[in-house]
Design an enzyme around this catalytic site. Structure first.
Site, PDB file in Angstrom:
ATOM      1  CD  GLU A 134      -1.677   2.415   1.752  1.00  0.00           C
ATOM      2  OE1 GLU A 134      -2.389   3.403   1.499  1.00  0.00           O
ATOM      3  OE2 GLU A 134      -0.652   2.502   2.469  1.00  0.00           O
ATOM      4  CD  GLU A 135       2.344   3.159   3.964  1.00  0.00           C
ATOM      5  OE1 GLU A 135       2.266   4.197   3.296  1.00  0.00           O
ATOM      6  OE2 GLU A 135       1.835   3.029   5.097  1.00  0.00           O
TER       7      GLU A 135
HETATM    8 ZN   LIG Z   1      -1.836   2.942   5.879  1.00  0.00          ZN
END
Ligand SMILES: [Zn+2]
Length: 346
Positions: A134-135
């Site tokens: 996600e990052e």
């Molecule tokens: Zn997050």
């Protein structure tokens, strides 16, 4: 089986380094943990070493769900990768510190506790989706949108730090690279050259006065010039210069693109990344707020109508002091149960 030990689970996850790109060990641990509690778990490959963890109540759930093939219609989801640098967990008073305590391993623990409680009550309606990446670019979420396991999921409750409030909307992202070209010359004869740095600076100054789109809920578009690069030496007229500008958008990105178009053709504008803003589902009885960041939600459209909810503050996520309040974390599990019941009743 006992209820999930939320703090213990959060700490166990925090203590496994899962900085984006090396989530394998944390994924294996989480998958084994869920199987150990009777969940039916799929490890969905994202690349050679990394996978998403997708769990459904399966056929061994307690109560009258026992023999049915469960098809969850509500999915609790977040990510188990973290930003660097890794640091392990510690508890001080009401605070659980550690990389990921807030974003988003504490959230995983609260979601697992809530889903596990519903499952043990015989409710097969809630599944779990924990993704990698996600990052950095959301490769896990993109992969998760491409599996039949999403079929049947009507609601996606995405967990990111919102201080236990529901998200009303999130901003989008438009990342542009502005590139200026010049002609090198000895700096004692600047008239023989053409400064790319000067062109770039002029454009960035002009950008300040360009009106950008606004929205009644999300507010005004804002931006950050996060990177500037250019030139070759102090005594050379710069032949090239570039800047990366990150817009936090409030509407379709074409509005921003149109607004900045007059900066061309003095420099070229390259579109690096776009994530649209998102409107979220809210429910009565919960505080709702606009959040300026983006999440995996735009990449998980196959998993149903999105909601956003999680313990902890975005202001401590990604910091060297990352923590979550244990009281807030425990309360979040109860809120997730309430949310799921309300959604399942719809
Ligand atoms: Zn997050």
């Amino acid at each position: 089986m006992d209820a999930v030990d939320i703090v213990g689970l959060a700490r166990a996850l925090v203590d496994i380094d899962s900085t984006t790109g090396r989530e394998g060990a944390a994924g294996r641990w989480l998958a084994d943990y869920l199987r150990g509690r009777g969940w039916s778990v799929v490890e969905q490959r994202v690349d050679a070493t990394r996978f998403n963890v997708i769990a459904s109540p399966g056929g061994t759930a307690g109560g009258d769900a026992g023999d049915r093939e469960a098809s969850p219609s509500v999915t609790f989801s977040t990510h188990f990768d973290c930003v660097p640098p890794f640091f392990p967990s510690r508890v001080e008073g009401d605070r659980l510190y550690g990389r990921g305590a807030c974003d988003a391993k504490g959230i995983i623990a609260a979601q697992v506790a809530a889903a596990d409680r519903l499952r043990r009550e015989g409710n097969p309606g809630v599944g779990l989706l924990f993704v990698v990446g996600e990052e950095r670019g959301s490769d896990g979420a993109r992969a998760a949108n491409d599996t039949p396991l999403s079929h049947g999921s009507r609601f996606l409750v995405d967990g990111e730090p919102t201080d236990n409030r529901l998200g009303l909307a999130t901003r989008g992202i438009l990342r542009l690279r502005l590139r200026a070209r010049g002609r090198a010359a000895h700096s004692s004869f600047p008239e023989l050259g053409e400064s790319a740095i000067d062109k770039l600076i002029d454009a960035l100054v002009e950008l300040r006065s360009i009106p950008l789109p606004d929205d009644p809920v999300l507010g005004r578009t804002h931006y950050t010039i996060g990177l500037v690069e250019g030139g070759v030496a102090p005594n050379v007229v710069s032949p090239s210069a570039e800047a990366e500008v990150m817009f936090r958008t409030v509407s379709d990105a074409t509005g921003v693109r149109r607004a900045v178009a007059p900066l061309e053709p003095r420099l070229s504008i390259e579109h690096v990344l776009e994530v649209p803003p998102v409107r979220l589902l809210t429910l009565p009885g919960f505080d709702a707020e606009v959040f300026p960041y983006t999440t995996d939600i735009p990449f998980l459209s196959a998993w149903g109508e999105p909601l956003l909810f999680g313990p902890g503050s975005i202001h401590v996520a990604h910091t060297a002091d990352e923590f979550v309040s244990i009281e807030e974390l425990t309360a979040a599990a109860d809120h997730y149960v309430t949310l799921a019941r309300a959604l399942l009743a719809q």
